[in-house]
Design a protein around this motif. Sequence first.
Motif, short mmCIF file in Angstrom:
data_model
loop_
_atom_site.label_atom_id
_atom_site.label_comp_id
_atom_site.label_asym_id
_atom_site.label_seq_id
_atom_site.Cartn_x
_atom_site.Cartn_y
_atom_site.Cartn_z
N LEU A 20 0.82 -1.20 0.00
CA LEU A 20 0.00 0.00 0.00
C LEU A 20 0.86 1.26 0.00
CD1 LEU A 20 -2.63 -1.01 2.69
CD2 LEU A 20 -2.97 -0.94 0.23
N ILE A 21 0.36 2.31 -0.65
CA ILE A 21 1.02 3.60 -0.59
C ILE A 21 0.57 4.28 0.69
CG2 ILE A 21 1.27 5.84 -1.73
CD1 ILE A 21 0.55 4.45 -4.35
N LEU A 22 1.50 4.64 1.54
CA LEU A 22 1.14 5.12 2.86
C LEU A 22 1.66 6.54 3.10
CD1 LEU A 22 1.89 1.86 4.83
CD2 LEU A 22 -0.35 2.76 4.23
N PRO A 23 0.93 7.56 2.63
CA PRO A 23 1.36 8.94 2.88
C PRO A 23 1.18 9.28 4.35
CG PRO A 23 -0.83 8.91 1.95
CD PRO A 23 -0.34 7.47 1.94
N THR A 24 1.92 10.24 4.84
CA THR A 24 1.77 10.67 6.23
C THR A 24 1.58 12.17 6.27
OG1 THR A 24 4.07 11.19 6.70
CG2 THR A 24 3.44 8.88 6.84
N ALA A 144 -14.62 -0.96 4.03
CA ALA A 144 -14.70 0.44 3.60
C ALA A 144 -13.32 1.09 3.62
CB ALA A 144 -15.66 1.21 4.52
N ILE A 145 -12.51 0.77 4.62
CA ILE A 145 -11.16 1.32 4.70
C ILE A 145 -10.32 0.85 3.52
CG2 ILE A 145 -8.98 1.22 6.00
CD1 ILE A 145 -10.67 1.24 8.57
N LYS A 146 -10.37 -0.44 3.24
CA LYS A 146 -9.57 -0.99 2.13
C LYS A 146 -10.00 -0.38 0.79
CE LYS A 146 -8.63 -5.44 4.36
NZ LYS A 146 -8.89 -6.90 4.33
N GLU A 215 -4.71 -2.90 10.33
CA GLU A 215 -4.43 -3.95 9.34
C GLU A 215 -5.10 -3.65 8.01
OE1 GLU A 215 -5.64 -7.65 11.00
OE2 GLU A 215 -3.90 -7.82 12.33
N ALA A 216 -6.29 -3.03 8.07
CA ALA A 216 -7.02 -2.71 6.85
C ALA A 216 -6.40 -1.54 6.09
CB ALA A 216 -8.48 -2.40 7.17
N GLY A 217 -5.56 -0.75 6.77
CA GLY A 217 -4.87 0.33 6.08
C GLY A 217 -5.05 1.71 6.66
N ALA A 218 -5.81 1.85 7.74
CA ALA A 218 -5.94 3.16 8.37
C ALA A 218 -4.66 3.44 9.15
CB ALA A 218 -7.15 3.19 9.31
#
Length: 234
Positions: A20-24, A144-146, A215-218
């Motif tokens: 996943l692309i994980l911007p901060t 919904a998160i994914k 785990e879902a990406g949040a």
Amino acid sequence: MWVMRQGCFLRPSSAGSQSLILPTLVKPVDTSPVRPSPLSPLSHPLTGTEYNQAKGTRDFFDVCRSPDIASTITLQPIERYQPLIDAAIIFSDILVVPQALGMTVEMIEKRGPVFPNPLRHPSDAEKLRKEVDVTKELGYVFKAIKETRKKLSGRVPLFGFVGAPWTLMSYMIEGGGSKMFTEIKRWIFMWPEESKALLQRITDVVVEFLARQVEAGAQVYDSNTPRSQYMLIT
């Protein structure tokens, strides 16, 4: 799980998150104007039309339980105001946890959330689910998160959230929002051990709910509220 080290978020080790692309939100300090805080579709009048179109005639919690619609509503402020918005907040509600425990919650127009059968005695708490399958009961939030993460394509971070155990217990006992908190004060005074046990049951669900959202990406859980209704994890 994301860990913060010297202002940077370290990539989680789970295989499901590595692709996943994980911007901060960690950015160099500059003198540009302060940008608006993340907006919820319910908190800004200019997105009301889009929200109502997506919601249709569905009940509020039916919308929360629909990953596709919840994802669509989450993205509405991003699509309308980009690049002014720094993050998206998944469309959901803190009271999905009491629902997972087996309680009925209704969203009444101009009144807010209402519990038709609040916990007014420890015997009422015995009707709650002894064991909660968080993935089964709240899987729609993770879906919904994914789905939202895919649609965002790394444009902004995605926030998830959960109600703090005390806040949730207050709603479950009071039967809705309260200013005096009469019923929960009576609970903890008359039944201190039962109060601790109920708070622990809620906490167990909340902890797993938090972990599954990660785990879902949040990435970050909103805690910016005067009543400390939300728990924070980074």
